[in-house]
Motif scaffolding. Sequence first.
Motif, PDB file in Angstrom:
ATOM      1  N   VAL A 291      29.533  -9.059  -5.661  1.00 23.41           N
ATOM      2  CA  VAL A 291      29.712  -9.294  -4.264  1.00 23.41           C
ATOM      3  C   VAL A 291      29.300  -8.092  -3.453  1.00 23.41           C
ATOM      4  CG1 VAL A 291      31.272  -9.930  -2.749  1.00 23.41           C
ATOM      5  CG2 VAL A 291      31.625 -10.748  -4.996  1.00 23.41           C
ATOM      6  N   ILE A 292      28.375  -8.357  -2.816  1.00 20.69           N
ATOM      7  CA  ILE A 292      27.896  -7.388  -1.890  1.00 20.69           C
ATOM      8  C   ILE A 292      28.572  -7.288  -0.311  1.00 20.69           C
ATOM      9  CG2 ILE A 292      25.735  -6.248  -0.696  1.00 20.69           C
ATOM     10  CD1 ILE A 292      25.995  -6.265  -3.827  1.00 20.69           C
ATOM     11  N   ASP A 293      29.297  -6.325  -0.072  1.00 19.99           N
ATOM     12  CA  ASP A 293      30.131  -6.292   1.066  1.00 19.99           C
ATOM     13  C   ASP A 293      29.106  -5.494   2.066  1.00 19.99           C
ATOM     14  OD1 ASP A 293      31.823  -5.986   3.274  1.00 19.99           O
ATOM     15  OD2 ASP A 293      33.219  -4.810   2.179  1.00 19.99           O
ATOM     16  N   VAL A 294      28.704  -6.330   2.948  1.00 18.81           N
ATOM     17  CA  VAL A 294      27.655  -5.987   4.091  1.00 18.81           C
ATOM     18  C   VAL A 294      28.287  -5.157   5.147  1.00 18.81           C
ATOM     19  CG1 VAL A 294      25.639  -6.811   5.370  1.00 18.81           C
ATOM     20  CG2 VAL A 294      26.222  -7.786   3.255  1.00 18.81           C
ATOM     21  N   GLY A 295      29.560  -5.644   5.550  1.00 22.84           N
ATOM     22  CA  GLY A 295      30.275  -5.106   6.626  1.00 22.84           C
ATOM     23  C   GLY A 295      30.035  -5.890   7.706  1.00 22.84           C
ATOM     24  N   VAL A 296      29.957  -5.385   8.932  1.00 23.41           N
ATOM     25  CA  VAL A 296      29.858  -5.925  10.252  1.00 23.41           C
ATOM     26  C   VAL A 296      28.423  -6.065  10.520  1.00 23.41           C
ATOM     27  CG1 VAL A 296      30.158  -5.841  12.731  1.00 23.41           C
ATOM     28  CG2 VAL A 296      31.805  -4.734  11.059  1.00 23.41           C
ATOM     29  N   VAL A 297      28.114  -7.338  10.866  1.00 24.50           N
ATOM     30  CA  VAL A 297      26.710  -7.855  11.087  1.00 24.50           C
ATOM     31  C   VAL A 297      26.603  -8.393  12.500  1.00 24.50           C
ATOM     32  CG1 VAL A 297      24.756  -9.543  10.628  1.00 24.50           C
ATOM     33  CG2 VAL A 297      26.288  -8.413   8.785  1.00 24.50           C
ATOM     34  N   ARG A 298      25.845  -7.887  13.440  1.00 21.66           N
ATOM     35  CA  ARG A 298      25.913  -8.419  15.005  1.00 21.66           C
ATOM     36  C   ARG A 298      24.484  -9.396  14.888  1.00 21.66           C
ATOM     37  NH1 ARG A 298      26.944  -3.291  15.264  1.00 21.66           N
ATOM     38  NH2 ARG A 298      25.142  -2.469  16.077  1.00 21.66           N
ATOM     39  N   SER A 299      24.594 -10.530  15.434  1.00 18.75           N
ATOM     40  CA  SER A 299      23.444 -11.313  15.564  1.00 18.75           C
ATOM     41  C   SER A 299      23.564 -12.013  17.068  1.00 18.75           C
ATOM     42  CB  SER A 299      23.272 -12.375  14.542  1.00 18.75           C
ATOM     43  OG  SER A 299      22.232 -13.117  14.649  1.00 18.75           O
ATOM     44  N   GLN A 300      22.503 -12.211  17.555  1.00 13.01           N
ATOM     45  CA  GLN A 300      22.343 -12.818  19.103  1.00 13.01           C
ATOM     46  C   GLN A 300      22.346 -14.329  18.756  1.00 13.01           C
ATOM     47  OE1 GLN A 300      18.997 -11.316  20.710  1.00 13.01           O
ATOM     48  NE2 GLN A 300      19.950  -9.407  21.811  1.00 13.01           N
ATOM     49  N   SER A 301      22.114 -14.657  17.640  1.00 13.63           N
ATOM     50  CA  SER A 301      21.946 -16.232  17.352  1.00 13.63           C
ATOM     51  C   SER A 301      22.547 -16.370  15.865  1.00 13.63           C
ATOM     52  CB  SER A 301      20.387 -16.843  17.386  1.00 13.63           C
ATOM     53  OG  SER A 301      20.090 -16.452  18.603  1.00 13.63           O
ATOM     54  N   ASN A 302      22.856 -17.647  15.569  1.00 15.72           N
ATOM     55  CA  ASN A 302      22.989 -18.072  14.351  1.00 15.72           C
ATOM     56  C   ASN A 302      22.203 -17.698  13.322  1.00 15.72           C
ATOM     57  OD1 ASN A 302      25.613 -19.056  15.254  1.00 15.72           O
ATOM     58  ND2 ASN A 302      24.973 -21.221  15.202  1.00 15.72           N
TER      59      ASN A 302
END
Length: 113
Positions: free
Chosen positions: A39-50
């Motif tokens: 399981v890769i914990d990517v952390g926080v991901v911010r995206s302007q769209s889905n």
Amino acid sequence: MYGKLLALAIFTTSATGALARTGENAFSSLSRIQEQTSVIDVGVVRSQSNGMVEIYTKGPDGTMKLLGTQQVHAGANQNVRVHIGHPVRRDIVAVLRVGGEVLATHRFDVIER
């Protein structure tokens, strides 16, 4: 062919600076993960769209191999985790893709436990 194009897109995004080119799309995470985790914990991901977070590793022949994906929504996505199904042994790259376009990348170095 797809692996080479993805590798070029990852290199280009990394070389030009994902934040400068993509605005608010970014990963906020440590850059190392433990060996043998599935399981890769990517952390926080911010995206302007889905969009989609995709996890890739480089195969022995140099092509990028998709290990797993996780959907993200517009805005800040907390604690994004991607199940890859088997323990990771090589360095990986997380890719934020929206509408087929690579908007941000983040490299994770695999370290021994």
